[in-house]
Design a protein around this motif. Sequence first.
Motif, PDB file in Angstrom:
ATOM      1  N   LYS A 177      34.165  -7.586-123.577  1.00 20.44           N
ATOM      2  CA  LYS A 177      33.129  -7.913-122.913  1.00 20.44           C
ATOM      3  C   LYS A 177      31.763  -7.083-123.237  1.00 20.44           C
ATOM      4  O   LYS A 177      31.496  -6.095-122.956  1.00 20.44           O
ATOM      5  CB  LYS A 177      33.203  -7.710-121.200  1.00 20.44           C
ATOM      6  CG  LYS A 177      32.185  -8.321-120.394  1.00 20.44           C
ATOM      7  CD  LYS A 177      32.393  -7.905-118.918  1.00 20.44           C
ATOM      8  CE  LYS A 177      31.079  -8.443-118.262  1.00 20.44           C
ATOM      9  NZ  LYS A 177      31.085  -8.097-116.871  1.00 20.44           N
ATOM     10  N   ASP A 182      21.861  -4.360-119.022  1.00 17.59           N
ATOM     11  CA  ASP A 182      22.510  -5.537-118.097  1.00 17.59           C
ATOM     12  C   ASP A 182      22.786  -5.008-116.680  1.00 17.59           C
ATOM     13  O   ASP A 182      23.364  -5.806-115.990  1.00 17.59           O
ATOM     14  CB  ASP A 182      23.534  -6.296-118.973  1.00 17.59           C
ATOM     15  CG  ASP A 182      23.057  -7.275-120.116  1.00 17.59           C
ATOM     16  OD1 ASP A 182      21.989  -7.453-120.088  1.00 17.59           O
ATOM     17  OD2 ASP A 182      23.946  -7.273-121.242  1.00 17.59           O
ATOM     18  N   GLN A 238      28.453  -5.959-123.701  1.00 12.15           N
ATOM     19  CA  GLN A 238      27.110  -6.400-122.918  1.00 12.15           C
ATOM     20  C   GLN A 238      26.151  -4.732-123.020  1.00 12.15           C
ATOM     21  O   GLN A 238      26.803  -3.745-123.492  1.00 12.15           O
ATOM     22  CB  GLN A 238      27.136  -6.356-121.371  1.00 12.15           C
ATOM     23  CG  GLN A 238      27.879  -5.002-120.589  1.00 12.15           C
ATOM     24  CD  GLN A 238      28.140  -5.452-119.184  1.00 12.15           C
ATOM     25  OE1 GLN A 238      28.260  -6.598-118.892  1.00 12.15           O
ATOM     26  NE2 GLN A 238      28.073  -4.525-118.332  1.00 12.15           N
ATOM     27  N   SER A 239      25.007  -5.038-123.047  1.00 11.66           N
ATOM     28  CA  SER A 239      23.964  -3.678-123.155  1.00 11.66           C
ATOM     29  C   SER A 239      24.011  -2.936-121.691  1.00 11.66           C
ATOM     30  O   SER A 239      24.426  -3.218-120.781  1.00 11.66           O
ATOM     31  CB  SER A 239      22.805  -4.193-123.613  1.00 11.66           C
ATOM     32  OG  SER A 239      21.918  -4.722-122.378  1.00 11.66           O
TER      33      SER A 239
END
Length: 93
Positions: free
Chosen positions: A84, A90, A86-87
């Motif tokens: 997964k 997020d 994501q930064s």
Amino acid sequence: MPTARIYQRPKNAMQSGKARTDRWQLEYEPAEPQRPDPLTGWAGSGDTRGQIRLGFPTMEAAVAYAEREGVAYTVVPAPTKTLKLQSYADNFK
């Protein structure tokens, strides 16, 4: 004829490390159901193969062992690993 299943150990859910997840396990299927001991109430059976877990570096080594020893086996494929991505930003949306 004893039966066994060959599978890859999953990652421990309580830790982030992935130690020993690349190893394959051979575990014998129970030959008889467990029953409660009348004195202690603990579950047990006369089948001692349930206590045996053999580790192998590769699936091919585990399959070769099972075939050499005359053990019927089923290979449980390793689950696909999904990432997964994501930064950090997020987390604050």
